[in-house]
Design a protein around this motif. Sequence first.
Motif, short mmCIF file in Angstrom:
data_model
loop_
_atom_site.label_atom_id
_atom_site.label_comp_id
_atom_site.label_asym_id
_atom_site.label_seq_id
_atom_site.Cartn_x
_atom_site.Cartn_y
_atom_site.Cartn_z
N ASN A 289 25.45 33.74 4.88
CA ASN A 289 25.42 34.84 5.83
C ASN A 289 25.92 36.08 5.11
OD1 ASN A 289 25.79 36.66 7.95
ND2 ASN A 289 26.31 35.02 9.41
N PRO B 214 35.85 24.69 5.95
CA PRO B 214 34.60 24.89 6.70
C PRO B 214 33.39 24.80 5.78
CG PRO B 214 35.68 26.99 6.33
CD PRO B 214 36.63 25.94 5.83
N LEU C 192 27.93 28.71 6.03
CA LEU C 192 26.51 29.01 5.98
C LEU C 192 26.28 30.27 5.14
CD1 LEU C 192 25.67 28.43 9.75
CD2 LEU C 192 25.26 26.85 7.86
N PRO D 85 29.01 34.28 17.03
CA PRO D 85 29.47 32.91 17.32
C PRO D 85 29.76 32.17 16.02
CG PRO D 85 27.51 33.46 18.61
CD PRO D 85 27.68 34.56 17.61
N ASP D 86 30.70 31.19 16.10
CA ASP D 86 31.11 30.47 14.90
C ASP D 86 29.95 29.72 14.25
OD1 ASP D 86 33.59 31.40 15.47
OD2 ASP D 86 34.43 29.48 16.15
N ASN D 87 28.98 29.27 15.06
CA ASN D 87 27.90 28.47 14.48
C ASN D 87 26.97 29.29 13.60
OD1 ASN D 87 26.54 29.93 16.40
ND2 ASN D 87 25.80 28.16 17.57
N LEU D 88 27.14 30.61 13.57
CA LEU D 88 26.38 31.43 12.64
C LEU D 88 27.14 31.66 11.34
CD1 LEU D 88 24.89 34.15 15.04
CD2 LEU D 88 23.84 32.01 14.23
N TYR E 46 29.71 28.97 10.05
CA TYR E 46 29.91 27.69 9.36
C TYR E 46 29.31 26.57 10.19
CZ TYR E 46 33.87 26.95 12.54
OH TYR E 46 34.66 26.80 13.65
N ASN E 47 28.99 25.49 9.51
CA ASN E 47 28.39 24.33 10.16
C ASN E 47 29.23 23.10 9.85
OD1 ASN E 47 26.70 22.51 11.42
ND2 ASN E 47 25.29 22.36 9.68
N GLY E 48 30.21 22.82 10.70
CA GLY E 48 31.06 21.66 10.48
C GLY E 48 32.09 21.90 9.40
N SER F 265 38.79 21.66 13.99
CA SER F 265 38.68 22.94 14.68
C SER F 265 39.26 24.03 13.79
CB SER F 265 39.40 22.90 16.03
OG SER F 265 40.76 22.57 15.86
#
Length: 440
Positions: free
Chosen positions: A138, A133, A136, A111-114, A116-118, A102
């Motif tokens: 962006n 992290p 992504l 939102p966080d998913n925009l 980093y991904n995992g 986390s």
Amino acid sequence: ITVTADDASKVYGDPNPDPLTVSYSEFVDGGDGLSNIDVAPTAATIAVDNSSVGTYDITVGGGSDNNYAFVYVAGDLEVNPRTIQIAVDTVTISYGEAYTPSATVTNSVDPDNLIYNGFLGYTDDVGTYDVIPNLLVNTNYIVSYTAGLLTIQAASLVITARDSFRFFEDQEPTVFTYDITGFVNGDTESSVFSPDDFTLELSPAWDIPGMYTIVVTVVNQPANYNVSTGNGDFYRNPAQGSKLRPQCECVTFVGPGHPSGFEWLARFSYVNANDVPYWAPFGSENLFQGPANFDLSYAPQVLMPGGYEFDLPFDGRRIRWRVTSYGSTHSSCWLDDGNNECSSSGLVAVRPGNSGVVLQAYPNPVHQILNVEIDSDDWNMDIEAEILVYDVMGRLMKLESREMIRGQKFEIDMSDIASGMYIVRVLNGDTEHVIKVVHE
């Protein structure tokens, strides 16, 4: 007159500058001004709060006046990247525990998913990892991050030797059985250990009949586990089955409220005329028979030298005790709720062949100090007596030597051993006396 939109800038996610401004070329004669315009032009842009990083037109329009015609010139709105910070949480777990990384994201508007991904940088094995992290692409952000420290500690694994026995005349054992508890992550013995990573050996070496220790030794600690061991007891039983005799004594009605849940106690006794403990594991070697239901946890598996009795909770129906030793089977008589009521409390020990009380121990149960008294005709006051305290598995818990006078009270401090049932043996030359006590 020329009306030009003023250039402006903002950070991604922030509101647009308000208002967007414009500039005018010179008015006629220098006397007119914006206040003289009938309807002043306004600036606008298609960019909104969350418009991506880039350059957007600021357009001008909407002006009108009887004395002027307007020429409009667009300006630029620059949307710049937003600076954010990601701090991955630091966590300590044991090998095999679930880990869900986390992080805390500061100054983001999405939102966080925009963003980093995992996460990256760790495995399931024991170790210390810098978890980062998986960013992504962006262009709306300039990202800085702080790695989180993941510490995976070794899990606990226990190798315990199983108790076992052999008769004196049997061949010395070369292989001992054991149990391993604590595997996680789908691990098995074959995936964790190599054949020589731990050993089980007798200590001391096989010799005379008696009790020995099966020692578990870890040679190589596996990568993801801290291995602890539990030694087992090995009983080299004497072969003289005729020296081991189970007997039935009496019954006691205790009524509701007994910890076992049963209302009757069947008192059994035995005589072990050997000089060493005899291990009789529950099963064919140590069997209680009959239609009765009972609580086997109250029965012994280690039969100490001398005479000993115990109370077995049962439901009042018929029950008897059978012991098999070296091919010789001996059974007690049958007991049920129709047998004689026990008149003694079982707090005294009688040496086989001697009809008098020779050893008393009180209070029983004992909380701290156990008083032991001897009253024996064959007591030798010229030599020291040895007082040995064993647990129900035959392990020696206390050993004290001192002069004991017939009829004199001797105190044993029981406060430093765990609660449970114990066997007290008093040795004086060739004389031996045994009694059962309960430590609470």
